[in-house]
Design an enzyme around this catalytic site. Sequence first.
Site, PDB file in Angstrom:
ATOM      1  N   HIS A 370      -9.061  74.706 152.153  1.00 53.92           N
ATOM      2  CA  HIS A 370      -8.296  74.523 150.910  1.00 53.92           C
ATOM      3  C   HIS A 370      -8.873  75.237 149.706  1.00 53.92           C
ATOM      4  O   HIS A 370      -8.316  75.124 148.616  1.00 53.92           O
ATOM      5  CB  HIS A 370      -8.195  73.044 150.556  1.00 53.92           C
ATOM      6  CG  HIS A 370      -7.361  72.249 151.490  1.00 53.92           C
ATOM      7  ND1 HIS A 370      -6.010  72.045 151.296  1.00 53.92           N
ATOM      8  CD2 HIS A 370      -7.674  71.603 152.635  1.00 53.92           C
ATOM      9  CE1 HIS A 370      -5.541  71.303 152.277  1.00 53.92           C
ATOM     10  NE2 HIS A 370      -6.529  71.015 153.115  1.00 53.92           N
ATOM     11  N   LYS A 561      -3.712  68.874 135.473  1.00 52.80           N
ATOM     12  CA  LYS A 561      -4.437  69.132 136.728  1.00 52.80           C
ATOM     13  C   LYS A 561      -5.885  68.779 136.460  1.00 52.80           C
ATOM     14  O   LYS A 561      -6.256  68.492 135.321  1.00 52.80           O
ATOM     15  CB  LYS A 561      -4.306  70.601 137.130  1.00 52.80           C
ATOM     16  CG  LYS A 561      -4.637  71.583 135.979  1.00 52.80           C
ATOM     17  CD  LYS A 561      -4.483  73.030 136.387  1.00 52.80           C
ATOM     18  CE  LYS A 561      -3.057  73.519 136.432  1.00 52.80           C
ATOM     19  NZ  LYS A 561      -2.635  73.983 137.730  1.00 52.80           N
ATOM     20  N   ARG A 562      -6.728  68.800 137.501  1.00 56.57           N
ATOM     21  CA  ARG A 562      -8.151  68.578 137.267  1.00 56.57           C
ATOM     22  C   ARG A 562      -8.685  69.588 136.257  1.00 56.57           C
ATOM     23  O   ARG A 562      -8.213  70.720 136.206  1.00 56.57           O
ATOM     24  CB  ARG A 562      -8.925  68.702 138.590  1.00 56.57           C
ATOM     25  CG  ARG A 562      -8.669  67.558 139.547  1.00 56.57           C
ATOM     26  CD  ARG A 562      -9.050  66.240 138.929  1.00 56.57           C
ATOM     27  NE  ARG A 562     -10.485  66.139 138.802  1.00 56.57           N
ATOM     28  CZ  ARG A 562     -11.267  65.370 139.566  1.00 56.57           C
ATOM     29  NH1 ARG A 562     -10.737  64.606 140.490  1.00 56.57           N
ATOM     30  NH2 ARG A 562     -12.569  65.343 139.368  1.00 56.57           N
ATOM     31  N   LYS A 567      -9.621  76.868 136.366  1.00 57.34           N
ATOM     32  CA  LYS A 567      -8.214  76.614 136.056  1.00 57.34           C
ATOM     33  C   LYS A 567      -7.869  77.024 134.619  1.00 57.34           C
ATOM     34  O   LYS A 567      -6.708  77.083 134.237  1.00 57.34           O
ATOM     35  CB  LYS A 567      -7.870  75.141 136.292  1.00 57.34           C
ATOM     36  CG  LYS A 567      -7.979  74.726 137.772  1.00 57.34           C
ATOM     37  CD  LYS A 567      -7.698  73.243 137.941  1.00 57.34           C
ATOM     38  CE  LYS A 567      -7.994  72.720 139.327  1.00 57.34           C
ATOM     39  NZ  LYS A 567      -6.919  72.985 140.309  1.00 57.34           N
ATOM     40  N   THR A 667      -0.232  72.951 143.810  1.00 55.34           N
ATOM     41  CA  THR A 667       0.999  72.282 144.242  1.00 55.34           C
ATOM     42  C   THR A 667       1.745  71.763 143.013  1.00 55.34           C
ATOM     43  O   THR A 667       2.968  71.615 143.045  1.00 55.34           O
ATOM     44  CB  THR A 667       0.691  71.103 145.187  1.00 55.34           C
ATOM     45  OG1 THR A 667      -0.402  70.356 144.646  1.00 55.34           O
ATOM     46  CG2 THR A 667       0.336  71.586 146.575  1.00 55.34           C
ATOM     47  N   LYS A 671       5.874  71.604 141.791  1.00 61.08           N
ATOM     48  CA  LYS A 671       6.559  70.415 141.246  1.00 61.08           C
ATOM     49  C   LYS A 671       7.251  70.751 139.931  1.00 61.08           C
ATOM     50  O   LYS A 671       8.396  70.352 139.691  1.00 61.08           O
ATOM     51  CB  LYS A 671       5.555  69.272 141.037  1.00 61.08           C
ATOM     52  CG  LYS A 671       4.970  68.745 142.346  1.00 61.08           C
ATOM     53  CD  LYS A 671       3.744  67.861 142.142  1.00 61.08           C
ATOM     54  CE  LYS A 671       2.985  67.707 143.464  1.00 61.08           C
ATOM     55  NZ  LYS A 671       1.622  67.194 143.294  1.00 61.08           N
TER      56      LYS A 671
HETATM   57  C1  MIF Z   1      -7.114  73.483 145.990  1.00 66.15           C
HETATM   58  O1  MIF Z   1      -7.970  73.681 144.907  1.00 66.15           O
HETATM   59  C2  MIF Z   1      -5.654  73.682 145.564  1.00 66.15           C
HETATM   60  O2  MIF Z   1      -5.444  74.993 145.157  1.00 66.15           O
HETATM   61  C3  MIF Z   1      -4.715  73.360 146.727  1.00 66.15           C
HETATM   62  C4  MIF Z   1      -7.360  72.131 146.621  1.00 66.15           C
HETATM   63  O3  MIF Z   1      -3.377  73.417 146.304  1.00 66.15           O
HETATM   64  C5  MIF Z   1      -5.012  71.969 147.266  1.00 66.15           C
HETATM   65  C6  MIF Z   1      -4.177  71.618 148.475  1.00 66.15           C
HETATM   66  O4  MIF Z   1      -4.260  72.606 149.449  1.00 66.15           O
HETATM   67  O5  MIF Z   1      -6.376  71.877 147.644  1.00 66.15           O
HETATM   68  N1  MIF Z   1     -10.645  70.188 146.880  1.00 66.15           N
HETATM   69  C7  MIF Z   1      -9.533  70.695 146.614  1.00 66.15           C
HETATM   70  S1  MIF Z   1      -8.953  72.094 147.403  1.00 66.15           S
HETATM   71  N2  MIF Z   1      -8.644  70.263 145.709  1.00 66.15           N
HETATM   72  C8  MIF Z   1      -7.462  70.973 145.662  1.00 66.15           C
HETATM   73  O6  MIF Z   1      -6.563  70.683 144.925  1.00 66.15           O
END
Ligand code: MIF
Length: 826
Positions: A370, A561-562, A567, A667, A671
Site C-alpha cells: 500500500h 486526510k491524515r 500529502k 481513496t 469519494k
Molecule cells: C496509502 O497511503 C494510500 O495511498 C492508499 C495507504 O490509498 C491506502 C489504501 O491502499 O493505503 N498505511 C497506509 S498505506 N495508509 C494508507 O492510506
Amino acid sequence: MSKKTKTILPNSDVLANSIEAFKKSFTDHIHHSLARDGRTATEHEKFLAIAYSVRDRLIDRWIKTQETYYDKDVKRVYYLSLEFLIGRTLGNSVLNLDVEGAVTEALEEMGLTLEELREEEVDAGLGNGGLGRLAACFLDSMATLELPATGMGIRYEYGMFNQKIKDGQQEEHPDNWLRLPNPWEIARPANALRIPFYGYVVSWQDETGKLHNRWDTKDYVIALPYDTPIPGYHNNTVNNLRLWSARSADDFGLAYFNNGDYIAAVHDMEISETISKVLYPNDTSMNGKELRLKQQYFLCSASLQDIVNRFKKTHGNHWNVFPEKVVIQLNDTHPAISIAELMRILLDQEDFEWDAAWDIVTKTFGYTNHTLMPEALEKWPVSLFEHLLPRHLQIIYEINARFLRTVAMRWPGDVERLSRMSIIEEGSEKMVRMAYLSIVGSFSVNGVAALHSELLKTELFRDFFELTPEKFNNKTNGVTPRRWVRKSNPLMSELISKNIGESWVRNLDDLKKLEKFAADKNFQKEFMELKRENKKRLAKYLQETQSIELNLDTIFDVQVKRIHEYKRQLLNVLHVIHLYLQIKDGKEIEPRTVLIGGKAAPGYWMAKQIIRLTNAVASVVNSDPDCRGKLALHFLENYRVSFAEKIIPAADLSEQISTAGTEASGTGNMKFALNGALTIGTLDGANVEMLEEAGKDNFFIFGLSVEQVQDLLAKGYRPRDFYEKDGDLRRVIDLIASGFFSPDRADLFKPVTDKLLSSDPFLLLADFRSYIECQERVAKAYTNKAAWAKMAILNVARMGKFSSDRTIHQYSEEIWNTKPCKISLK
Ligand code: MIF
C-alpha cells in the site's frame, strides 16, 4: 454437514421487515434487552433497541450464509488486516438490508427519527486512514458480490484516538469506544484459541533420521473471537468480520492462580490483555515496539488456527486441496508472519516435508503493498523475533536460505544482488524484512493504483520483479458507493436515481448515463441546489459541534486526510497565505472557505507543527475584517469516518496534492469526485486514472510528474532557488518566518520554514507556482456556475471505475479464484 449439527440449528424463521414487525422488535428490545420502558429509555438506548432489531434480521441471513458456505464447500477468501475502519453500522445495515423505508416509518410512528438515532452510534475507529477504510469498503463489496469472504482483525479496546484542538495544537484523547455496548458484535467464547509466545525450540531426530522441531512455551494468551455481521447490498449474503480480543489464559482456567498471590495473578492477566488494548496510531510509518509485533502474531496465529480448523472439519487431512479452498490476502505486511506460521503448522504439527509445505503456502497467500514510503516498510530486529517467536525465526532463515539459492542460480556470482534481496538485512542490527518475506511467500503481489504498481516493479521491488514478474499485478483501489454516495449523499442519490434509475448503486458504471444530463440546465440547477443543501447541512453541523461559521457563498475547498508532509497540507496553507496577501494588496479574489482536517501521529512532530500553523494562520485570516466574505480557513477537529460522510458531499473542490510518486493511491480522492467535487491534484496515485476517466477539461492538474521529480532530485534539488526567483513565494515564506502568525513566539514556525528552505523533501517550493496558477484557474472556473456544474456532473458520471465492487471483482477473478455463492433463505 452432519445430521447432529443440523438439528441443533433452529429452522431459521426469518423475521419480517414490515413497519409493524420493526415496531414490535423495537419495543421488545427496549423492554427485554434494555429493561426500560418508552419513558425511561435514553436516546442511546433507543439507538440500541433499533440496532438490535436490525441485527436480528442480519442474524437470520448470517446463519444461512455460513451454513450455505459450509454445505457447498466453497472456496473462501480470508482478508487479514490489522485495521478495519468501519465507522458506524446502523445506517449502512438498514440500507443494505433494504429496510430504510420500514425502519424510518416505524420510528416515526413512535415519534423518533432514524437520522437522530444514527447520530447516537459511536464510530468503530479500528484503523488509521486509507488502508483501514479500504478494508472496510472491501468487506461491503465482498458481501455485495456474494463472495465467501471473512475479514479477520483485532478488536482493539481503544481505537484511533479522538483529536481535540487546544490552543491550536492537537491533543490525543483515548477512544474508549466499548464503554457503551457494541450492539453489532457477538462474542464466541466457545471458539476461543490459545496463542503461544516466547519459549524455545526443541529439536530431535526420529528413528528414520528425520529432524523434528517443536516450539515449547508456557506463555499463552487466549484469543477470544467477536463476530460482526457484514451484509451485502440487497441480497441475502451476510459475511463475517471476526475480530480477536486478547484474554488472559489464567482467566480461562487453563492455568490456576497457583502461587497464592491473587493480586499479582490478576495483574499478570492485565498484561496479557494489553495485546488487543490499543490501535497503534501511525498511518504510513512503522512502529518498532514489541507489543506491535505481538499484536501481529496474535492476529495471525488466531486466524490461521481458525482457518485450519474450519478446513479440517470438511477436508480432514486432504491438505492437497487447501489452496483450492482457502486464499488469504495480506493487507500490507502487517500480517506477514502468517506465512511463517502456516509453514510452522504444516511442518511441526502436520508433519509435512519442507517442499510440500512450501508448495501449499505459496499457493495460499496474496500480498497487497500500500505504500512506497520508506518509513512504512516493516523490518523487525532478528533479536526480537528470536525472543518472541523463536521457531518462526528459524523458519524464516530456512525460507531465506532456499530463496537465496534460487537467486544465486538465476544470477550466478551477483553477490550484491543476494544481499539486496535477502529477507534478512545484515548490519549492526540484523533485521527481518517483512515485505520481502511477503513477496517470497505469496503467489501474487499487487499495488493499489496503476502508477503505484509500476513503481513497485521499477523501483521498490525491482529485483523481485526481475525474478518473478508473473507475481506482480495491479488492483486499483475503489470505494463502496453504498456508504460513500447512496448513504452519505441522499439528495444527490435521489436526483441520480430519478433520472437514470437505481442500478448505479450496484453497478457504478451506470453513472455514465448521467453524461447526457451534464449540459441540461434543469439538471445542473438541481445538482447545484443539492450541493448547496449539503453545504448547509455541513455548516449547521460545524456550527453546532465546533462553533464554526461557514459562508455558503464561497468555494468549499477541502483537504481531509491524515496529516503528513508528503500529502502537503502545508502547500495548501501556503496558498491560503498567498490569497491573504492578495486581499491585503487590495486584489479581488473569488470567495473561498478552506477546510483542512486530519489526525497527526502522536509522535510526528512536524505533522503537529503543520496543524499548529494551520490554526495560527486561521486565527489571523478569520479575524481580519478585510477577509470577511472572501477568505476563511478552518481546521476541522477529529476527522473520522462519520465526519467524512458529512464533509465530502459538501465539497466543491477536493485537494489531492501529494508530491508525485508518494501517495500510493488515495481513496478520499475518489469519494470527493463521486460526490461532485472537482479535483485539484498532482499526477500521483489514482489521480492519474481519475484524470483519464474524467478528461483533462474536467480536472485541475498541476505540478511535477514522477519523472520530473526524479530528475530534479537527481540533479540536486535546491529549494532556495525557487524561493529566490519567486516573489510571491518569498513573501509567503518570509511572513511565516517573521513570526507574523505567532506573535507571542516569533520563532515558533522557523523549523517549518527552515526545512522548506534547506531540504524540502516533498518539493513544495518546486510546485508552488504551478499550484497557485492552477488555483487561479479553479477560481475562474467557479465564476461560471453552469460550466462548473457541467464539469462536476461529468466527474460523477465518469467515476464508475472507482467502485470497490470493480476492485473486488478483479481480486476475485485475477487473484483469488473465488466464485459468488447465492444465498437463499428457503
Ligand atoms: C496509502 O497511503 C494510500 O495511498 C492508499 C495507504 O490509498 C491506502 C489504501 O491502499 O493505503 N498505511 C497506509 S498505506 N495508509 C494508507 O492510506
